[in-house]
Scaffold this motif. Structure first.
Motif, mmCIF file in Angstrom:
data_model
loop_
_atom_site.group_PDB
_atom_site.id
_atom_site.type_symbol
_atom_site.label_atom_id
_atom_site.label_comp_id
_atom_site.label_asym_id
_atom_site.label_seq_id
_atom_site.Cartn_x
_atom_site.Cartn_y
_atom_site.Cartn_z
ATOM 1 N N SER A 269 18.436 -4.867 8.733
ATOM 2 C CA SER A 269 18.379 -3.460 9.136
ATOM 3 C C SER A 269 16.953 -2.928 9.211
ATOM 4 C CB SER A 269 19.200 -2.601 8.168
ATOM 5 O OG SER A 269 18.651 -2.660 6.856
ATOM 6 N N LYS A 270 16.027 -3.547 8.473
ATOM 7 C CA LYS A 270 14.624 -3.129 8.493
ATOM 8 C C LYS A 270 13.717 -4.174 9.143
ATOM 9 C CE LYS A 270 13.310 0.100 6.499
ATOM 10 N NZ LYS A 270 13.112 1.512 6.888
ATOM 11 N N GLY A 271 14.261 -5.357 9.387
ATOM 12 C CA GLY A 271 13.427 -6.430 9.914
ATOM 13 C C GLY A 271 12.459 -6.962 8.869
ATOM 14 N N TRP A 272 12.843 -6.860 7.594
ATOM 15 C CA TRP A 272 11.962 -7.258 6.498
ATOM 16 C C TRP A 272 12.309 -8.646 5.968
ATOM 17 C CZ3 TRP A 272 12.079 -2.356 2.845
ATOM 18 C CH2 TRP A 272 11.392 -1.308 3.475
ATOM 19 N N ILE A 273 11.285 -9.320 5.471
ATOM 20 C CA ILE A 273 11.445 -10.524 4.662
ATOM 21 C C ILE A 273 10.710 -10.253 3.352
ATOM 22 C CG2 ILE A 273 11.165 -13.023 4.530
ATOM 23 C CD1 ILE A 273 10.514 -12.972 7.535
ATOM 24 N N SER A 274 11.392 -10.406 2.235
ATOM 25 C CA SER A 274 10.746 -10.174 0.940
ATOM 26 C C SER A 274 10.917 -11.399 0.060
ATOM 27 C CB SER A 274 11.341 -8.946 0.243
ATOM 28 O OG SER A 274 12.665 -9.219 -0.197
ATOM 29 N N TYR A 275 10.152 -11.441 -1.008
ATOM 30 C CA TYR A 275 10.360 -12.459 -2.039
ATOM 31 C C TYR A 275 9.754 -11.967 -3.343
ATOM 32 C CZ TYR A 275 5.442 -13.972 -1.573
ATOM 33 O OH TYR A 275 4.071 -14.016 -1.556
ATOM 34 N N VAL A 276 10.259 -12.503 -4.435
ATOM 35 C CA VAL A 276 9.703 -12.244 -5.757
ATOM 36 C C VAL A 276 9.650 -13.581 -6.474
ATOM 37 C CG1 VAL A 276 11.963 -11.678 -6.759
ATOM 38 C CG2 VAL A 276 9.880 -10.816 -7.836
ATOM 39 N N THR A 277 8.502 -13.894 -7.074
ATOM 40 C CA THR A 277 8.320 -15.207 -7.689
ATOM 41 C C THR A 277 7.320 -15.114 -8.830
ATOM 42 O OG1 THR A 277 7.814 -17.531 -7.212
ATOM 43 C CG2 THR A 277 6.432 -15.888 -6.143
ATOM 44 N N SER A 278 7.429 -16.015 -9.784
ATOM 45 C CA SER A 278 6.463 -16.047 -10.882
ATOM 46 C C SER A 278 5.107 -16.486 -10.353
ATOM 47 C CB SER A 278 6.930 -17.004 -11.985
ATOM 48 O OG SER A 278 8.107 -16.532 -12.596
ATOM 49 N N ASN A 279 4.069 -15.791 -10.797
ATOM 50 C CA ASN A 279 2.702 -16.128 -10.407
ATOM 51 C C ASN A 279 2.169 -17.193 -11.361
ATOM 52 O OD1 ASN A 279 -0.347 -15.817 -10.570
ATOM 53 N ND2 ASN A 279 0.080 -14.432 -8.871
ATOM 54 N N ASN A 280 1.550 -18.236 -10.826
ATOM 55 C CA ASN A 280 1.049 -19.322 -11.677
ATOM 56 C C ASN A 280 -0.022 -18.857 -12.654
ATOM 57 O OD1 ASN A 280 2.723 -21.185 -10.445
ATOM 58 N ND2 ASN A 280 1.206 -21.744 -8.904
ATOM 59 N N ASP A 281 -0.670 -17.751 -12.334
ATOM 60 C CA ASP A 281 -1.755 -17.244 -13.174
ATOM 61 C C ASP A 281 -1.283 -16.115 -14.084
ATOM 62 O OD1 ASP A 281 -4.243 -16.788 -14.252
ATOM 63 O OD2 ASP A 281 -4.974 -15.626 -12.547
#
Length: 357
Positions: A269-281
């Motif tokens: 509906s927004k044309g979005w791609i998102s992600y959430v992930t642990s940062n190695n740092d």
């Protein structure tokens, strides 16, 4: 005229006598405490921890100072030590009131001791929660093309709160992001992923033993995006902890189109791609981009590096509406312990109105 009534104030004075014997007893107690004063030399020397994977559990505390005992006994000699969050407190055994730890003095592995600390002063990494944690704290952010290294709070972009597991599960029933589905035309033949349609085969990418600048690459098929009409693969390297999800267009020549740094949530509906992930740092990353269909490319809209939690399950994150995002997380220092699972927590992120318009 009002009549004034006299009143009587009664007071009692208690006289306390001084017993010379009490003074002698106090002096003896003080002397006993002085006699128990110890140094690092009084603790058992041990081999320092060289492989963290061999540590049964790690311990953390919010106290400024802690007590190191020479044995698991509250009457044992002990040393008061300033707590240093940069030092490691490796737990090896659990007693009724104590944990035994291996501690490297001044972070020097060759100068390590065994000590005993009170359970009341420490929390095992597997039992850490988000209580008292500042969820808003961030290290850096990028809004569209503008990077911000000075702002250290997410309140510039929206709100973030901890929610119950029940609320998380209830909201997930109304998720609006796209669910990736397996495409039966994508098959693994030997070491290659291929797209088969009308008898025509197109090699997408090699499944394993592909040499890249980051080492050997391994691809795992994740699923098909009906909205983007692209095939998604999880790509990892045996020589780094980095992983990302790549999108391929198999309708032309099985070319690489774009990628994300974590499992993608696609919002048609927004044309979005998102992600959430642990940062190695530090902490975890939350990112949103806009899919540009004609170019098979993406426009970066928002990137935030949160500092005080990491992601428990990327595939469990979802959008409840176009402003509200949910994820399962762990406190940043949370870790598995032998025989014990980590305590998961759940967060809700709400973006400000028209933030990404």
């Amino acid at each position: 005229m009002k009549r004034l009534y006299p009143f009587l104030v009664s007071s009692t004075v208690i006289f306390v006598g001084c017993n010379p014997q009490n003074k002698t007893s106090e002096t003896r107690t003080e002397a006993a405490i002085i006699e128990k004063a110890i140094t690092w030399a009084d603790f058992k020397k041990i081999k320092g921890v060289e492989n963290v994977q061999e540590v049964p559990f790690q311990l953390f505390t919010k106290k400024d100072s802690i007590l190191f005992y020479v044995s698991p006994d509250k009457a044992a000699a002990h040393l008061k030590v300033a707590y240093n969050k940069l030092h490691n407190y490796y737990g090896f055994e659990e007693f009724d009131d104590f944990y035994s730890i291996h501690y490297s003095i001044n972070n020097t592995i060759s100068n390590s001791i065994e000590a005993f600390v009170l359970k009341s002063e420490f929390t095992p990494a597997s039992e850490l929660t988000l209580q008292g944690v500042n969820l808003y704290e961030i290290r850096s952010s990028i809004l569209k093309e503008t990077q911000d290294l000075k702002n250290k709070s997410f309140d510039k972009y929206g709100t973030i709160t901890e929610v119950s597991e029940q609320d998380f599960k209830a909201a997930s029933k109304n998720r609006i992001d796209e669910v990736l589905v397996k495409n039966p035309q994508i098959r693994l033949q030997g070491n290659n992923w291929v797209h088969i349609e009308n008898g025509k085969e197109s090699v997408i990418t090699q499944h394993e033993n592909v040499s890249t600048e980051d080492g050997l690459l391994s691809n795992e098929y994740t699923g098909h995006s009906p909205y983007m009409k692209l095939e998604v693969f999880k790509e990892t390297s045996v020589e780094t902890t980095d992983r990302y999800y790549s999108f391929y267009n198999v309708k032309s020549t099985a070319n690489f189109a774009l990628f994300t740094g974590g499992y993608p949530q696609i919002l048609p509906s927004k044309g979005w791609i998102s992600y959430v992930t642990s940062n190695n740092d530090t902490g975890s990353d939350f990112a949103i981009s806009r899919y540009l269909e004609q170019d098979h490319n993406q426009e970066n809209l928002l990137y935030v590096n949160f500092t005080n939690f990491k992601i428990a399950g990327e595939t469990k994150a979802f959008w409840a509406d176009t402003k509200t995002f949910y994820a399962e997380v762990y406190p940043v220092n949370s870790a598995l312990a032998k025989g014990k699972q980590q305590k998961a927590a759940f967060i809700k992120i709400q973006l400000k109105d028209n933030l990404l318009e």
